[in-house]
Design an enzyme around this catalytic site. Structure first.
Site, PDB file in Angstrom:
ATOM      1  N   GLN A  42      64.072 -20.665  21.210  1.00  0.00           N
ATOM      2  CA  GLN A  42      63.120 -21.739  21.772  1.00  0.00           C
ATOM      3  C   GLN A  42      62.199 -21.804  20.518  1.00  0.00           C
ATOM      4  O   GLN A  42      61.279 -22.912  20.410  1.00  0.00           O
ATOM      5  CB  GLN A  42      63.294 -22.394  22.594  1.00  0.00           C
ATOM      6  CG  GLN A  42      61.521 -21.285  23.836  1.00  0.00           C
ATOM      7  CD  GLN A  42      61.513 -21.111  25.000  1.00  0.00           C
ATOM      8  OE1 GLN A  42      62.311 -21.339  25.907  1.00  0.00           O
ATOM      9  NE2 GLN A  42      60.401 -22.246  24.991  1.00  0.00           N
ATOM     10  N   GLN A  68      53.932 -30.134  34.849  1.00  0.00           N
ATOM     11  CA  GLN A  68      53.264 -31.351  33.791  1.00  0.00           C
ATOM     12  C   GLN A  68      53.190 -31.082  32.231  1.00  0.00           C
ATOM     13  O   GLN A  68      53.275 -31.951  31.929  1.00  0.00           O
ATOM     14  CB  GLN A  68      53.267 -32.474  34.835  1.00  0.00           C
ATOM     15  CG  GLN A  68      52.241 -33.356  33.759  1.00  0.00           C
ATOM     16  CD  GLN A  68      53.196 -34.246  33.871  1.00  0.00           C
ATOM     17  OE1 GLN A  68      54.307 -34.525  34.978  1.00  0.00           O
ATOM     18  NE2 GLN A  68      53.531 -35.094  33.006  1.00  0.00           N
ATOM     19  N   HIS A 120      50.938 -20.859  36.781  1.00  0.00           N
ATOM     20  CA  HIS A 120      51.927 -20.726  37.466  1.00  0.00           C
ATOM     21  C   HIS A 120      52.318 -20.219  38.911  1.00  0.00           C
ATOM     22  O   HIS A 120      53.260 -20.139  39.300  1.00  0.00           O
ATOM     23  CB  HIS A 120      52.782 -19.056  36.776  1.00  0.00           C
ATOM     24  CG  HIS A 120      52.992 -19.318  35.209  1.00  0.00           C
ATOM     25  ND1 HIS A 120      52.034 -19.054  34.299  1.00  0.00           N
ATOM     26  CD2 HIS A 120      53.514 -20.120  34.062  1.00  0.00           C
ATOM     27  CE1 HIS A 120      52.924 -19.174  32.863  1.00  0.00           C
ATOM     28  NE2 HIS A 120      53.825 -19.749  32.819  1.00  0.00           N
TER      29      HIS A 120
END
Ligand code: PAF
Length: 283
Positions: free
Chosen positions: A61, A148, A37
């Site tokens: 989620q 990613q 992060h």
């Protein structure tokens, strides 16, 4: 530099409007911030004058049997990380503030949200896209940074901004790894020492696949699968959910004669922890 904490949507809009002139970057997170992060916030600072970090464990989620209630919540430490990395605003709303009690409308991730990770986590990407679109609307950033490491999430967010004309540039940050190859994840803190040894098979499988990139899709998948099959015999065993070689933009599996870019993605359980990882290869 002092960071402003906005604990609800009204405070966020006020904090955002008092940031002053310049570009704004958003780094959406669920907290439990680690070195990965930090790298997102640093990259955000390269793209903008002000950085807003959201810290919100998004209930939409998580599936009913997933780790929502035990997901690590480390807000004081997260705040220190944001401060050290130069974020201007941290948005940390409650679920009650984020979602209206009579809410009806959600974003649908479509067919692309039902493959790979989506096949194992039904509704997961609808929840991700819904919260990300809300964050975009509240923060109105010029740019947003995503890791990613969550390759399918990244592809879907790019798809959403294209399909729904969302005026935010999406920047991908490379996956940060431990020296032994384990991809950083907030969920790594669930791993025991033995779990962690087994979990290393994920990155080893991806590297084994990458080493065969020149031989084509079958060679890549065979090499990666061999490592995962060996790890299925470890104690604790690696329990594979999927291994896929996919188009990085659509997440559809590539054909046997595919040449060019592809993402080799894996998801597996080790003990009670579910981990994902991926590598982008050129075949
Ligand atoms: O990648 C995450 O941490 C989450 O899926 C995100 C993008 C913050 C949405 O809740």
């Amino acid at each position: 530099m002092d960071v402003t904490v906005a604990a609800d949507r009204a405070a966020l809009v006020k904090a955002r409007d008092s940031l002053g002139p310049g570009r704004i970057a958003l780094v959406p997170t669920m907290g439990a911030l680690h070195e990965g992060h930090r790298s997102l916030v640093r990259l955000a600072r390269e793209h903008a004058d002000h950085v807003v970090v959201s810290v919100f464990v998004n209930p939409l989620q998580f599936g009913p049997h997933e780790d929502f209630s035990r997901y690590p919540r480390t807000f004081d430490a997260d705040l220190r990380v944001c401060e050290e990395e130069g974020a201007g605003v941290v948005f940390a709303p409650s679920a009650e503030d984020m979602y209206l009690p009579d809410r009806q409308v959600e974003v649908s991730a479509g067919g692309m949200g039902g493959t790979a990770e989506g096949a194992f986590r039904p509704g997961h990407f609808d929840g991700v896209l819904t919260v990300v679109l809300k964050l975009f609307n509240l923060v109105r950033p010029d740019v947003a940074v995503f890791g990613q490491k969550d390759a399918q999430q990244l592809a879907l967010i790019r798809r959403m901004t294209a399909d729904l004309d969302v005026p935010v540039s999406i920047v991908a940050a490379p996956t940060v790894r431990e020296p032994d190859g384990l991809a950083l994840s907030s969920r790594n803190r669930y791993l025991s020492e033995d779990d962690r040894r087994t979990a290393l098979a994920l990155s080893r499988a991806l590297s084994a696949g990458a080493a065969r990139a020149r031989t084509g899709p079958a060679g890549v998948l065979d090499a990666a699968r061999a490592v995962l099959e060996e790890a299925a015999r470890f104690d604790p065993p690696l329990l594979l959910d999927y291994l896929i070689l996919a188009d990085p933009a659509t997440f559809a599996p590539v054909g046997g004669d595919h040449r060019g870019e592809a993402v080799l993605a894996v998801a597996a359980k080790v003990g009670t922890t579910r981990l994902i990882d991926n590598m982008v290869l050129t075949l």
